[in-house]
Design a protein around this motif. Sequence first.
Motif, mmCIF file in Angstrom:
data_model
loop_
_atom_site.group_PDB
_atom_site.id
_atom_site.type_symbol
_atom_site.label_atom_id
_atom_site.label_comp_id
_atom_site.label_asym_id
_atom_site.label_seq_id
_atom_site.Cartn_x
_atom_site.Cartn_y
_atom_site.Cartn_z
ATOM 1 N N ASP A 174 -5.723 5.266 -13.329
ATOM 2 C CA ASP A 174 -4.464 5.450 -12.627
ATOM 3 C C ASP A 174 -4.081 6.914 -12.964
ATOM 4 O O ASP A 174 -4.035 7.260 -13.918
ATOM 5 C CB ASP A 174 -3.186 4.631 -12.943
ATOM 6 C CG ASP A 174 -3.412 3.189 -12.565
ATOM 7 O OD1 ASP A 174 -4.377 3.013 -11.630
ATOM 8 O OD2 ASP A 174 -2.688 2.239 -13.295
ATOM 9 N N VAL A 175 -3.976 7.834 -11.704
ATOM 10 C CA VAL A 175 -3.548 9.089 -11.776
ATOM 11 C C VAL A 175 -2.050 9.503 -11.303
ATOM 12 O O VAL A 175 -2.078 9.045 -9.940
ATOM 13 C CB VAL A 175 -4.913 9.855 -11.327
ATOM 14 C CG1 VAL A 175 -4.509 11.564 -11.641
ATOM 15 C CG2 VAL A 175 -6.227 9.617 -11.783
ATOM 16 N N LEU A 176 -1.324 10.070 -11.920
ATOM 17 C CA LEU A 176 -0.029 10.441 -11.175
ATOM 18 C C LEU A 176 0.080 11.973 -11.230
ATOM 19 O O LEU A 176 -0.071 12.595 -12.107
ATOM 20 C CB LEU A 176 1.168 9.837 -12.121
ATOM 21 C CG LEU A 176 2.386 10.259 -11.836
ATOM 22 C CD1 LEU A 176 2.655 9.195 -10.346
ATOM 23 C CD2 LEU A 176 3.395 9.689 -12.793
ATOM 24 N N ILE A 211 10.225 9.102 -15.433
ATOM 25 C CA ILE A 211 8.858 8.954 -15.237
ATOM 26 C C ILE A 211 8.210 7.384 -15.586
ATOM 27 O O ILE A 211 7.413 6.914 -15.224
ATOM 28 C CB ILE A 211 7.978 10.326 -15.868
ATOM 29 C CG1 ILE A 211 8.161 11.350 -15.242
ATOM 30 C CG2 ILE A 211 6.548 9.809 -15.876
ATOM 31 C CD1 ILE A 211 7.958 11.699 -13.923
ATOM 32 N N GLY A 212 8.803 7.306 -16.772
ATOM 33 C CA GLY A 212 8.430 5.820 -17.533
ATOM 34 C C GLY A 212 8.779 4.713 -16.541
ATOM 35 O O GLY A 212 7.913 3.889 -16.156
ATOM 36 N N ALA A 213 9.996 5.041 -15.889
ATOM 37 C CA ALA A 213 10.495 3.879 -14.913
ATOM 38 C C ALA A 213 9.548 3.984 -13.848
ATOM 39 O O ALA A 213 9.299 2.836 -13.169
ATOM 40 C CB ALA A 213 12.045 4.014 -14.441
ATOM 41 N N LEU A 214 9.121 5.289 -13.240
ATOM 42 C CA LEU A 214 8.449 5.070 -11.869
ATOM 43 C C LEU A 214 6.894 4.466 -12.267
ATOM 44 O O LEU A 214 6.581 3.845 -11.502
ATOM 45 C CB LEU A 214 8.288 6.794 -11.923
ATOM 46 C CG LEU A 214 7.145 6.913 -10.559
ATOM 47 C CD1 LEU A 214 7.855 6.181 -9.186
ATOM 48 C CD2 LEU A 214 7.046 8.484 -10.212
ATOM 49 N N PHE A 272 9.833 16.954 -16.418
ATOM 50 C CA PHE A 272 9.705 15.429 -16.324
ATOM 51 C C PHE A 272 8.720 14.823 -17.086
ATOM 52 O O PHE A 272 8.834 14.142 -17.850
ATOM 53 C CB PHE A 272 9.372 14.916 -14.950
ATOM 54 C CG PHE A 272 10.553 15.060 -13.936
ATOM 55 C CD1 PHE A 272 11.199 14.078 -13.844
ATOM 56 C CD2 PHE A 272 10.795 16.408 -13.325
ATOM 57 C CE1 PHE A 272 12.495 13.981 -12.748
ATOM 58 C CE2 PHE A 272 11.826 16.466 -12.372
ATOM 59 C CZ PHE A 272 12.773 15.330 -12.016
ATOM 60 N N SER A 273 7.681 15.649 -17.221
ATOM 61 C CA SER A 273 6.137 14.928 -17.743
ATOM 62 C C SER A 273 6.491 15.196 -19.225
ATOM 63 O O SER A 273 6.060 14.413 -20.250
ATOM 64 C CB SER A 273 5.060 15.684 -17.463
ATOM 65 O OG SER A 273 4.958 17.065 -17.613
ATOM 66 N N VAL A 323 -1.591 8.666 -7.067
ATOM 67 C CA VAL A 323 -0.219 8.370 -6.572
ATOM 68 C C VAL A 323 0.318 9.724 -6.667
ATOM 69 O O VAL A 323 0.401 10.471 -7.646
ATOM 70 C CB VAL A 323 0.548 7.510 -7.193
ATOM 71 C CG1 VAL A 323 1.848 7.507 -6.773
ATOM 72 C CG2 VAL A 323 -0.038 5.851 -7.137
ATOM 73 N N ALA A 324 0.723 10.429 -5.705
ATOM 74 C CA ALA A 324 1.841 11.601 -5.889
ATOM 75 C C ALA A 324 3.332 11.195 -5.360
ATOM 76 O O ALA A 324 3.416 10.473 -4.456
ATOM 77 C CB ALA A 324 1.015 12.627 -4.812
ATOM 78 N N VAL A 325 4.042 11.871 -6.021
ATOM 79 C CA VAL A 325 5.410 11.427 -5.975
ATOM 80 C C VAL A 325 6.110 12.670 -5.474
ATOM 81 O O VAL A 325 6.034 13.770 -6.025
ATOM 82 C CB VAL A 325 6.074 10.842 -7.293
ATOM 83 C CG1 VAL A 325 5.783 11.972 -8.459
ATOM 84 C CG2 VAL A 325 7.369 10.528 -7.182
ATOM 85 N N ASP A 326 7.156 12.393 -4.643
ATOM 86 C CA ASP A 326 8.367 13.630 -4.413
ATOM 87 C C ASP A 326 9.362 13.151 -5.366
ATOM 88 O O ASP A 326 10.019 12.064 -5.569
ATOM 89 C CB ASP A 326 9.132 13.389 -3.020
ATOM 90 C CG ASP A 326 8.087 13.809 -1.910
ATOM 91 O OD1 ASP A 326 7.129 14.498 -2.139
ATOM 92 O OD2 ASP A 326 8.373 13.701 -0.709
ATOM 93 N N LEU A 327 9.460 14.140 -6.400
ATOM 94 C CA LEU A 327 10.319 13.845 -7.506
ATOM 95 C C LEU A 327 11.678 13.666 -7.046
ATOM 96 O O LEU A 327 11.942 14.143 -5.887
ATOM 97 C CB LEU A 327 10.167 14.964 -8.397
ATOM 98 C CG LEU A 327 8.712 14.981 -9.365
ATOM 99 C CD1 LEU A 327 8.431 16.249 -10.056
ATOM 100 C CD2 LEU A 327 8.836 13.633 -10.108
ATOM 101 N N PRO A 328 12.641 13.224 -7.692
ATOM 102 C CA PRO A 328 13.958 13.225 -7.389
ATOM 103 C C PRO A 328 14.817 14.408 -6.820
ATOM 104 O O PRO A 328 14.604 15.222 -7.693
ATOM 105 C CB PRO A 328 14.855 12.523 -8.715
ATOM 106 C CG PRO A 328 13.623 11.757 -9.304
ATOM 107 C CD PRO A 328 12.398 12.649 -9.191
#
Length: 291
Positions: free
Chosen positions: A113-115, A167-170, A190-191, A144-149
Amino acid sequence: MSPSGIQVNKLCIVLIAGVFAGVLVIYRLWPGDSSKGDTKLTEPVEEQKMAAGKEESKAASWYTEFVDIPADLLSGGGDDQVKEVVVQVTLNGKSLKIFTRQANPKGSETHLDVLFLHGQAFTSKNWLDIGTLNLVARCGHRAVAVDLPGYGKTTDGVDSPSKGAFIGALVKALKMTRPVVVSPSMSGSFSLPFLFDQPETAEDRSRGYLPVAPVATSTYTQVYSKSKIPTMIVYGEKDESLGATSLKNLIKLPNSKPFVVPDAGHPAYINNPTFFHRLLYNFLKIIAAHK
């Protein structure tokens, strides 16, 4: 011949010799054919500059000789492989709607899995535009690429102290297993807390870390030595601010190795995606082989 004629001949010889010497100097100093710069993409990827980075990274257990990306992985698939998915993330008792772009490998097996996170001026769309998500999926990984909050299509926000927990919850909401985290620039806020608020157990949360000149690296300089997480430190050759700062701090991670992206500034993965993808391909290939 008269003395004046001899003097004229001597003067001509001196002038000719001077012109020849000047041409020779210019030829030796001229930068050469610009096409030679392309060889940087096919030569073995080595850490460059920053002597401290070279010396302190020799012990990286994950590092091995890099290879080129197979041609069939570079040529296959299109953007139709990437799906837009809004994920419900629960954080501090609140439900957040988080926009993501996801690409799954064909077949039943997923290697990693790659975030993918993003910088302040960017969104998840950048990873789509440069072809990263499809490439990673073709390599057999879930991308998975995310639009951060507060960015892109994610309007819900989080406060600064909760960024690591987010990030943990995501990761939990996405049902990812110890994802490799790719974190450029602003996303370091975040990371870094996600991984290094508890540095001894960083590998329980992620199989590998690929920071691209992230912010906030100085916050954790006292605890980096407690983490053995495989880390590929990436920065652009022309990034003289965050690139140099992040390298100076992140090289304290015992299992890290730095790589400079040629002809690239702060968003190195966007400025030179071909070179960046070669780095990413090899890092994921090595991490996947060491379960």
